[in-house]
Each structure stands twice: as structure tokens, then as C-alpha cells.
Design an enzyme around this catalytic site. Structure first.
Site, short mmCIF file in Angstrom:
data_model
loop_
_atom_site.label_atom_id
_atom_site.label_comp_id
_atom_site.label_asym_id
_atom_site.label_seq_id
_atom_site.Cartn_x
_atom_site.Cartn_y
_atom_site.Cartn_z
N LYS A 1 5.94 6.73 -6.89
CA LYS A 1 5.42 7.56 -5.79
C LYS A 1 6.51 7.80 -4.76
O LYS A 1 7.46 7.03 -4.64
CB LYS A 1 4.21 6.92 -5.12
CG LYS A 1 4.43 5.53 -4.50
CD LYS A 1 4.97 5.50 -3.10
CE LYS A 1 5.18 4.08 -2.59
NZ LYS A 1 6.04 3.94 -1.42
N ASP B 1 -0.26 -0.61 -2.18
CA ASP B 1 0.08 0.63 -2.90
C ASP B 1 -0.48 0.67 -4.32
O ASP B 1 -0.34 1.69 -5.01
CB ASP B 1 1.61 0.77 -3.01
CG ASP B 1 2.26 1.12 -1.68
OD1 ASP B 1 1.54 1.41 -0.70
OD2 ASP B 1 3.50 1.09 -1.62
O1 C5P Z 1 0.30 -4.97 0.33
P1 C5P Z 1 1.65 -5.38 -0.11
O2 C5P Z 1 1.67 -6.73 -0.79
O3 C5P Z 1 2.35 -4.34 -0.93
O4 C5P Z 1 2.51 -5.52 1.20
C1 C5P Z 1 3.76 -6.12 1.20
C2 C5P Z 1 4.14 -6.45 2.62
O5 C5P Z 1 4.39 -5.26 3.36
C3 C5P Z 1 3.07 -7.18 3.41
O6 C5P Z 1 3.17 -8.57 3.25
C4 C5P Z 1 3.39 -6.78 4.84
O7 C5P Z 1 4.49 -7.53 5.32
C5 C5P Z 1 3.88 -5.36 4.67
N1 C5P Z 1 2.81 -4.36 4.87
C6 C5P Z 1 2.33 -4.12 6.15
N2 C5P Z 1 1.36 -3.19 6.34
C7 C5P Z 1 0.88 -2.47 5.31
C8 C5P Z 1 1.36 -2.68 4.00
C9 C5P Z 1 2.34 -3.63 3.81
O8 C5P Z 1 2.77 -4.76 7.10
N3 C5P Z 1 -0.06 -1.57 5.53
#
Ligand code: C5P
Length: 300
Positions: free
Chosen positions: A10, A140
Site C-alpha cells: 500500500k 494496517d
Molecule cells: O498497529 P501496529 O502494530 O502496526 O503499530 C506499530 C506501532 O506504530 C505502534 O506500536 C505505535 O507505536 C505506532 N502506531 C501509532 N498509531 C497508530 C498506528 C501505529 O502510534 N495509529
């Protein structure tokens, strides 16, 4: 027996980021576009009781974790746990999406493994159950399952499908090293200290541009609130962006949390030209062209 699922990368055409929430995540208005760079995830049944195993091939394979932190393994375990079965599966990832690149490569593997295991095990999970598991795996991952174009709100996991009126052409420049998503969000917080961070909202102009398939209007509307943070951690990316702009890209931006840089171009011919200029610019590791929207995770 084996099942193979193809899952796209993406690019975020808009990434509006709000202030850090009490849980550490950030509310987003995240406009995703799935583009035709793919990982293929193949799952094969293993001996009962042997548990999951993951292998990976491709140019970046050495950087992919092959333990329980791999999102593909976690996806298999999550589906198995919900259905009271043992996750005895070999997951093989043929990786073409850059690793730690801001193009949802890890998320793609999670969504791919989930769909593949559901087919392999005959668990027949509903779309909603699959989306729930995806949201547990990462912000994501739901988008990797659905593909196309979508607006993600909440931490990015609540999706609304968006209309697109045509195909958008892109060039992607891969950087010499990765960037960690949490580190980029932390840098965003640091840069935002002492400032009011507005609520993230999707740009109406951007949604209209997508709906019309209008590349010029999309170019005028793209934005990424994480870009200053990514550039702060990886200043050389400014040279890649400048090289793409000089080569005639309609718009240049960091993809998601980076460090992959994305260049919107008018058509396949200009994609070839911009890609060639970037390749010889000495500002990136490799260059790819891709267009979107494309379908999400698909059983082959
Ligand atoms: O959700 P995911 O595991 O992909 O997110 C990885 C990291 O990115 C999270 O631990 C956080 O630090 C950051 N993040 C965030 N806000 C979001 C998505 C991700 O702060 N909406």
C-alpha cells in the site's frame, strides 16, 4: 496440501495523524491505496502437534524475523486459537514488498497467512471475523485484506471503502535501510511537543480526486503528517524526493512511516522515465513502478 495467497503493498495518499492517545497509539485519517507490488504467502500442512514454521525468500528475506513475532505466524496462531485447532503449518513468504519500508509488507504477510490458513483448514471464518483478527494483528492489516482504496480511522483499522475513478501510476524508491514505525511515531510526538495537534480528518479534495481518477488533483492533495518525522530520522530522503521532483513526478511523498518514497506520475510512460532517472540518481537502493488500486489478499 498447500494454499497460496497474493497480497499487495500500500501507499498512503493521505496520512493525517492526531495527538498520542493514552494507549500510545495515534488517531489517524489514513487514506490507503493498494498498489501492484506483491508478497505471496503459501501455507502447507505440517505434522500434527509440530506447530508453526516460517520461511522467506526474496531480496530482503534476511531482514524478515522467522520467529513468533512474524505477523504471518501470529495470524496463523490467532485463527487456530479461535477455532480450537493446532497451528501446524509451514508458512512460506515470497517477498517482493520492501521490509520496514512503510508499504505494509509485514501487514500483507499477516493478512495473507490468515486468508491462506482459513482456506487450508476449512475454518470458513466470516469476513468480519477475519477483519477482527487483522485489527488485533496491527493497524494496517485489515487494509491488506481488503485492498482497493479505503479510509482508515481509529488507529487505521476501521475501514471505509473509497470509490476510485481510474488507475494511478507510481514510482517507488527503496532506501538503503529501514525505519521502525514506532520510532517514527515517537519522533512525530517529539516534533509536536508544545503544539496543538488537530484532529485528523480526510481531505475532501483528496477523496474527490480519487473518485474522479484525477492524478493532477490527487497530486495537489496528497499529504503525510509523518513525513517530517521520517525526514528528521533519515535526512537523506530529502535528496530522493528532490530527485523525483526534478524528474517530473506530479507529487512526491514518504510512504507511510517510510523510508520508501513514493512518486505519483501521470501514466506508465512517465513512470518509466521517472524510475530511470531515480535509478541513476544515486539517492536510493532500488526503484520499482506499480499502479493502483488493486485487489486485496486473493487466494491463487
Ligand atoms: O498497529 P501496529 O502494530 O502496526 O503499530 C506499530 C506501532 O506504530 C505502534 O506500536 C505505535 O507505536 C505506532 N502506531 C501509532 N498509531 C497508530 C498506528 C501505529 O502510534 N495509529
Amino acid at each position: 496440501m498447500s494454499v497460496t495467497v497474493r497480497v499487495p503493498a500500500k501507499v498512503n495518499v493521505q496520512l493525517a495523524v492526531g495527538a498520542a492517545r493514552p494507549d500510545g497509539f495515534h488517531d489517524l485519517a489514513n487514506v490507503f491505496l493498494a498498489v501492484g507490488l506483491y508478497d505471496e504467502v503459501t501455507v502447507t500442512a505440517r505434522q500434527p502437534g509440530s506447530g508453526p514454521r516460517v520461511t522467506c525468500e526474496g531480496p530482503d528475506a534476511a531482514q524478515v524475523p522467522l520467529d513468533g513475532t512474524n505477523l504471518a505466524v501470529r495470524a496463523a496462531e490467532a485463527l487456530a486459537a479461535r477455532h480450537g485447532i493446532s497451528p501446524d503449518v509451514h508458512v512460506h513468504i515470497a517477498k517482493d514488498i520492501p521490509v520496514a519500508g512503510g508499504m505494509a509488507g509485514g501487514s500483507a504477510d499477516g493478512a495473507g497467512a490468515l486468508l491462506a490458513c482459513d482456506a487450508l483448514w476449512g475454518t470458513r471464518a466470516s469476513r468480519d471475523e477475519l477483519l477482527d483478527i487483522c485489527a488485533e494483528l496491527g493497524s494496517d492489516v485489515p487494509f491488506s485484506l481488503v485492498g482497493g482504496a479505503a479510509l482508515g480511522t481509529g488507529r487505521g483499522e476501521k475501514l471505509r471503502t473509497l470509490e476510485t475513478g481510474g488507475t494511478f501510476h507510481w514510482v517507488f524508491a527503496m532506501a538503503s535501510r529501514g525505519l521502525s514505525t514506532p520510532a517514527v511515531f515517537r519522533e512525530f510526538d517529539r516534533l509536536a511537543e508544545g503544539r496543538d495537534v488537530p484532529e485528523p480528518v480526510a481531505s475532501p479534495d483528496l477523496l474527490t480526486a480519487l473518485a474522479k481518477g484525477d492524478a493532477d488533483a490527487l497530486a495537489a492533495a496528497v499529504s503525510n503528517d509523518l513525513q517530517p518525522a521520517a525526514l528528521s530520522l533519515f535526512p537523506e530522503l530529502a535528496d530522493t524526493l528532490a530527485a523525483g521532483r526534478a524528474a517530473g513526478a506530479l507529487a512526491t511523498l514518504v510512504s507511510g512511516s517510510g523510508p520508501t518514497t513514493a512518486f505519483l506520475v501521470r501514466d506508465a510512460e512517465s513512470a518509466r522515465k521517472v524510475a530511470e532517472t531515480l535509478r541513476t540518481s544515486g539517492t536510493c537502493r532500488s526503484v520499482r513502478t506499480a499502479s493502483g488500486p488493486v485487489a486485496g489478499a486473493t487466494v491463487l
